[in-house]
Each structure stands twice: as structure tokens, then as C-alpha cells.
Design a protein around this motif. Structure first.
Motif, PDB file in Angstrom:
ATOM      1  N   LEU A 191      31.400  18.081  26.969  1.00  0.00           N
ATOM      2  CA  LEU A 191      31.045  16.679  27.166  1.00  0.00           C
ATOM      3  C   LEU A 191      30.049  16.534  28.297  1.00  0.00           C
ATOM      4  O   LEU A 191      30.242  17.074  29.377  1.00  0.00           O
ATOM      5  N   LEU A 192      28.969  15.814  28.043  1.00  0.00           N
ATOM      6  CA  LEU A 192      27.985  15.528  29.082  1.00  0.00           C
ATOM      7  C   LEU A 192      28.454  14.333  29.872  1.00  0.00           C
ATOM      8  O   LEU A 192      28.511  13.219  29.352  1.00  0.00           O
ATOM      9  N   SER A 205      36.868  16.614  12.649  1.00  0.00           N
ATOM     10  CA  SER A 205      35.647  17.429  12.674  1.00  0.00           C
ATOM     11  C   SER A 205      35.681  18.430  13.820  1.00  0.00           C
ATOM     12  O   SER A 205      36.595  18.433  14.649  1.00  0.00           O
ATOM     13  N   SER A 206      34.659  19.281  13.886  1.00  0.00           N
ATOM     14  CA  SER A 206      34.611  20.317  14.922  1.00  0.00           C
ATOM     15  C   SER A 206      33.939  19.839  16.198  1.00  0.00           C
ATOM     16  O   SER A 206      34.037  20.498  17.239  1.00  0.00           O
ATOM     17  N   ARG A 207      33.234  18.723  16.126  1.00  0.00           N
ATOM     18  CA  ARG A 207      32.652  18.142  17.317  1.00  0.00           C
ATOM     19  C   ARG A 207      32.417  16.662  17.081  1.00  0.00           C
ATOM     20  O   ARG A 207      32.314  16.210  15.935  1.00  0.00           O
ATOM     21  N   VAL A 208      32.350  15.913  18.165  1.00  0.00           N
ATOM     22  CA  VAL A 208      32.108  14.473  18.075  1.00  0.00           C
ATOM     23  C   VAL A 208      31.035  14.094  19.083  1.00  0.00           C
ATOM     24  O   VAL A 208      30.769  14.825  20.046  1.00  0.00           O
ATOM     25  N   THR A 209      30.411  12.956  18.850  1.00  0.00           N
ATOM     26  CA  THR A 209      29.425  12.423  19.772  1.00  0.00           C
ATOM     27  C   THR A 209      29.924  11.091  20.315  1.00  0.00           C
ATOM     28  O   THR A 209      30.871  10.498  19.784  1.00  0.00           O
ATOM     29  N   ALA A 210      29.286  10.615  21.373  1.00  0.00           N
ATOM     30  CA  ALA A 210      29.746   9.368  21.988  1.00  0.00           C
ATOM     31  C   ALA A 210      28.610   8.676  22.721  1.00  0.00           C
ATOM     32  O   ALA A 210      27.650   9.314  23.170  1.00  0.00           O
ATOM     33  N   THR A 251      28.057  14.837  23.635  1.00  0.00           N
ATOM     34  CA  THR A 251      28.661  15.669  22.600  1.00  0.00           C
ATOM     35  C   THR A 251      29.875  16.401  23.156  1.00  0.00           C
ATOM     36  O   THR A 251      29.824  16.943  24.261  1.00  0.00           O
ATOM     37  N   THR A 252      30.954  16.424  22.393  1.00  0.00           N
ATOM     38  CA  THR A 252      32.191  17.077  22.803  1.00  0.00           C
ATOM     39  C   THR A 252      32.716  17.947  21.674  1.00  0.00           C
ATOM     40  O   THR A 252      32.740  17.530  20.511  1.00  0.00           O
ATOM     41  N   THR A 253      33.145  19.143  22.024  1.00  0.00           N
ATOM     42  CA  THR A 253      33.737  20.062  21.055  1.00  0.00           C
ATOM     43  C   THR A 253      35.171  19.654  20.759  1.00  0.00           C
ATOM     44  O   THR A 253      35.923  19.283  21.657  1.00  0.00           O
ATOM     45  N   VAL A 254      35.546  19.734  19.486  1.00  0.00           N
ATOM     46  CA  VAL A 254      36.909  19.460  19.054  1.00  0.00           C
ATOM     47  C   VAL A 254      37.587  20.793  18.761  1.00  0.00           C
ATOM     48  O   VAL A 254      37.060  21.618  18.005  1.00  0.00           O
ATOM     49  N   SER A 255      38.743  21.019  19.365  1.00  0.00           N
ATOM     50  CA  SER A 255      39.485  22.254  19.161  1.00  0.00           C
ATOM     51  C   SER A 255      40.867  21.929  18.604  1.00  0.00           C
ATOM     52  O   SER A 255      41.628  21.179  19.236  1.00  0.00           O
TER      53      SER A 255
END
Length: 476
Positions: free
Chosen positions: A3-4, A409-414, A454-458
Motif C-alpha cells: 500500500l502506498l 482478487s489478488s490485489r486491490v486499488t484505492a 495499490t495493495t496486495t491481497v493475501s
């Protein structure tokens, strides 16, 4: 990618409140809202200022267009307020409005409006609620104006017959020197609905009630008195200003749990409208009375708008019309001739969160400062809105972490809604940002480079950090 975070959150010394975890239901849960309208966030323009906003304030068309660009629908417009009940229709007038005031910041005590006023309303691309006079007890004049509106306005959504009759008194012509009670108003409203709609040969056109608050007059009370006149009603309308301009408190205004408490009395109004088969709206609302207090131009007021919209829609309200008052003398206004208002950012963010969605559902219990909403389209979650309502004005900015589970999903945005402080004001050079972008003073044009985090989903799980007085819209 990690995440930025906004720069203000990078310091390891920032205190973080205990983490929160919310599971995102894969389908709308039982406490989800009903079907959302295409454009739940609307605008109310004070009656006498309507031509000025549309013709003389350059930012108006762009500010409204920005909302349409998000939803595909023009935001609904209501034209009314205190001066609608001071206005007389003049069929021979060549002016949209005619009045005199001692100072440009004053509202007129009396005014007339001509056919071009209605033509201007007819030119708007979205639905319009038109407020007409009842206080002056000139029924034939109001019928004449309503007839013109029905004939000219293809976008006419509803007509109001009077504004905030709670404040009518025995000295007003409509009262005929008698005490103006709830029973007197209900009887007056029903008889005027009969007369106006009978002359127009229409039904389903009156925005009824138009009450400030819930007492001594209420939608529940009016609905019980409507009888067959309920067929004339398009919606039942409340007005709500959470705070007084003279005693306004920003920390309380923007508090997630305080918003829940403040709107609670309106739940019975929503239920009363629904029992009559009609929607409920807030036809006029904003942060504080009398054009707004010192809290009204702040970023905290923007955050209030964001959360207030979500909570009232969950309660069952169909749409909210945020009032814009006297041009140049209006602290809660979203835009003006020269500067944008910080509250516009919250309205835009709320519109962005709800755009093209079907339902929303709360993920928290509304008892803390920390809000989370799941937003659904076609039965699946598409966005999650997070809000940290902790009040921040100076010193070290605290932060709150939110962990979402059940993400597909494997990643999300915000996109992030933020500002230097809860007290930040555009006219003091403390611009908020929506996803890194701002709205230009004087034009309302979107400017700057968009920032998408952007953030990775685990294993279906992702964690986000929000500073105090911030919101985040997560795209799933």
C-alpha cells in the motif's frame, strides 16, 4: 505491491489504534440498503439565488457535470428555501427574479419571479423539485406557477407547497391570525394538494411535509392525515441541519457514532413514508443553520457529508439535497464565484463511492469512530468505503488500520480523501485531495495527477491504514 501511504503516515512514531477487521460479505447481507437511486447526492439552491447560480457563477455547470461524469446522471436539483415562501409569480415579468436588498449578502424579504425562471429550471439536464409559496396564502398564484412548471418542465420531479411550515406563525397570511399548529398545517397541506393537483389534473407530484426536523410537525403526523391526498404525493420531505451556526462543533459533526445518534429520529419519518408507499428525501440539508457556522467550510464538514450520506441512505432515504444559500454569504456552500468549498470534496467522494451501485451495507456497528461500508453491484461487492472520524487539527496525526477479509482478487486499488487537517479550508490554501486531485477555484475543473494506491491481497485479506480525519475508497 505494498500500500502506498500518504506522506503523513510514513513515520513509525505515529500512534496506531488497535487494528480492526471486517469480513466483506460476498452477497448483500440482511442489513443492506434497498436499491440505490442513480444519483442520491443532490443540490438545493435557495430560491432567489437560483438564476444567479446558473447564469453568473462559472463553477456551477462544471461542479454539477463532475457528478454526472461519475454516475451518468445529473445530480437532482431542488429550487427552494426560505425565499420561496416570500416569492410571488408574475406572469408579465421579463426577469427571472426581481427584488431589492440593502446589501449583496442579504436575502430579500419579498420578491417576484417570471416565466423565464421556470424556463431556466426546465433547461437543467436532471430532475428538479420546484418550491412554491404557501405562506402568503395566494393559492391562485401558486396554481398559476405550478401550471406553468407542469407545462414547461419535462424534468419536473415534484413541487413543494411551502417551506418549513414549522416556522409559520399566526402573523403569516396562511394562518389567518390563528395559532399555527401541526394540525393546522396538515389540514392546509392536504387542501392545497387537492387544489393544486386538481387544477393540474395530476397525481404523484407533491414533495410533502418539507419540515425542519421531526417536531412539532412530522411526516408521520402528516402521512396519517393525508387520506386519499396521498395519491398526489411524490415523496415525503425532511430538512435537517445537525448543528446551530452559533454553537457548532466540528468534532461532533464529523463523528461516525454522533451522526448515527443525530439522524436516529428520522428513522420513524422514513418508515411513515414507506408505509404510504412513498420515498423519503432530505430536500434541504447541510452542516449548520443560517448559512453555516465556522465549521461549515472545513474538511471535517466534507467528511460529515460523506458519512451522513451513507448512513441516511442505509436508513432508507432516497436522496439528499445539500443547500447552497446566498452567493457570497454562505459558509456551507460547495462552490462560489472565487473559491471552492472543502465540503464539495466529501460530496464528490460520496458520489464516487455510490456511482452505479445497487446497495450498500454497514460492516461496523456505528458505535465507534471507525466506519466501514461494503458497496454492491449485481449482487457482488465492488467497493469498500473506510472512514476514520477521529478529529485531527494539530500535533501528531494518529492512524487506524483496517483489515478486510473475504476479498476475491489478488490485489486491490484505492483512492484516498484527505487534507492537512479536519479544519482545513480551501480559502486558506489548505486544499483537500481526492485521489491526489483537486478542484480549481472559480471553475471546479479537476486538476492534478490522479493517485491510485495499490495493495496486495493475501488469502483474501488486505490491510489499510487511515490517518485521523481521512477516508479511503477501496476498489475490489
Amino acid at each position: 505491491m505494498a500500500l502506498l501511504l500518504a506522506p503523513l503516515l510514513l513515520c513509525s512514531c505515529i500512534p496506531v489504534v488497535a487494528a480492526l477487521t471486517f469480513a466483506v460479505p460476498s452477497t448483500p447481507p440482511s442489513n443492506a440498503s434497498g436499491q440505490l437511486s442513480a444519483a442520491p447526492v443532490g443540490v438545493s439552491l435557495e430560491f432567489f439565488t437560483f438564476p444567479g447560480y446558473m447564469n453568473d457563477v462559472a463553477a456551477t455547470p462544471t461542479c454539477l457535470q463532475n457528478f454526472k461524469d461519475l454516475t451518468g446522471a445529473w445530480p437532482p436539483l431542488r429550487i427552494g428555501g426560505t425565499t420561496q415562501d416570500r416569492a410571488t409569480y408574475d406572469a408579465s415579468s421579463t426577469n427571472a427574479v426581481t427584488y431589492t436588498v440593502a446589501s449583496s449578502g442579504d436575502a430579500p424579504t419579498s420578491l417576484t419571479f417570471g416565466p423565464s425562471f421556470v424556463s431556466l429550471a426546465a433547461s437543467y439536464g436532471g430532475d428538479v423539485i420546484l418550491g412554491l409559496n404557501r405562506r402568503l396564502d395566494n393559492l391562485s398564484n401558486t396554481i398559476a406557477a405550478a401550471t406553468l412548471a407542469k407545462n414547461k418542465m419535462n424534468n419536473l420531479n415534484a413541487i413543494e407547497l411551502g417551506n418549513e411550515p414549522n416556522f409559520f406563525s399566526s402573523s403569516d397570511p396562511i394562518a389567518n391570525s390563528q395559532s399555527w399548529t401541526a394540525a393546522a398545517d396538515y389540514s392546509s397541506e392536504v387542501s392545497w394538494q387537492d387544489a393544486v393537483c386538481g387544477n393540474l389534473s395530476v397525481s404523484n407530484i407533491i414533495s410533502a411535509g418539507v419540515f425542519f426536523g421531526t417536531s412539532p410537525m412530522s411526516i408521520a403526523g402528516l402521512a396519517a392525515a393525508e387520506g386519499e391526498a396521498n395519491t398526489y404525493v411524490k415523496d415525503y420531505c425532511s430538512h435537517n441541519y445537525p448543528q446551530s451556526a452559533s454553537t457548532a462543533n466540528l468534532a461532533s459533526l464529523m463523528s461516525h457514532s454522533a451522526i448515527t445518534s443525530q439522524i436516529k429520529p428520522f428513522a420513524a419519518e422514513v418508515s411513515a413514508a414507506a408505509a404510504k408507499g412513498k420515498p423519503h428525501i432530505f430536500g434541504e440539508t447541510n452542516s449548520a443553520t443560517q448559512g453555516g457556522g465556522g465549521i461549515s467550510p472545513t474538511f471535517g464538514a466534507a467528511l460529515w457529508i460523506l458519512d451522513y450520506v451513507m448512513q441516511t441512505i442505509l436508513m432508507g432515504t432516497e436522496a439528499l439535497y445539500f443547500h447552497q444559500g446566498t452567493i457570497g454569504n454562505c459558509q456551507y456552500c460547495w462552490w462560489g464565484r472565487y473559491d471552492m468549498g472543502s465540503p464539495y470534496y466529501g460530496a464528490y467522494f460520496a458520489t464516487m463511492a455510490l456511482a452505479n451501485a445497487d446497495q450498500i451495507a454497514p460492516l461496523d456497528d456505528q458505535t465507534t469512530a471507525y466506519a466501514a461500508y461494503a458497496i454492491y453491484k449485481d449482487g457482488a461487492p465492488v467497493r469498500v468505503l473506510l472512514y476514520n472520524s477521529d478529529y485531527y487539527t494539530s500535533g501528531t496525526r494518529s492512524a487506524q488500520t483496517y483489515t478486510l477479509t473475504g476479498l476475491p482478487s489478488s490485489r486491490v486499488t484505492a483512492k484516498r480523501l484527505t487534507a492537512p487537517y479536519a479544519t482545513s479550508r480551501v480559502d486558506r490554501g489548505q486544499n483537500p485531495t481526492v485521489g491526489g486531485q483537486t478542484f480549481a477555484n472559480g471553475t471546479c475543473a479537476i486538476q492534478g495527477t490522479a493517485v491510485m494506491e495499490t495493495t496486495t491481497v493475501s488469502s483474501g485479506k488486505a490491510t489499510f491504514t487511515l490517518g485521523a480525519s481521512e477516508a479511503l475508497l477501496v476498489y475490489l
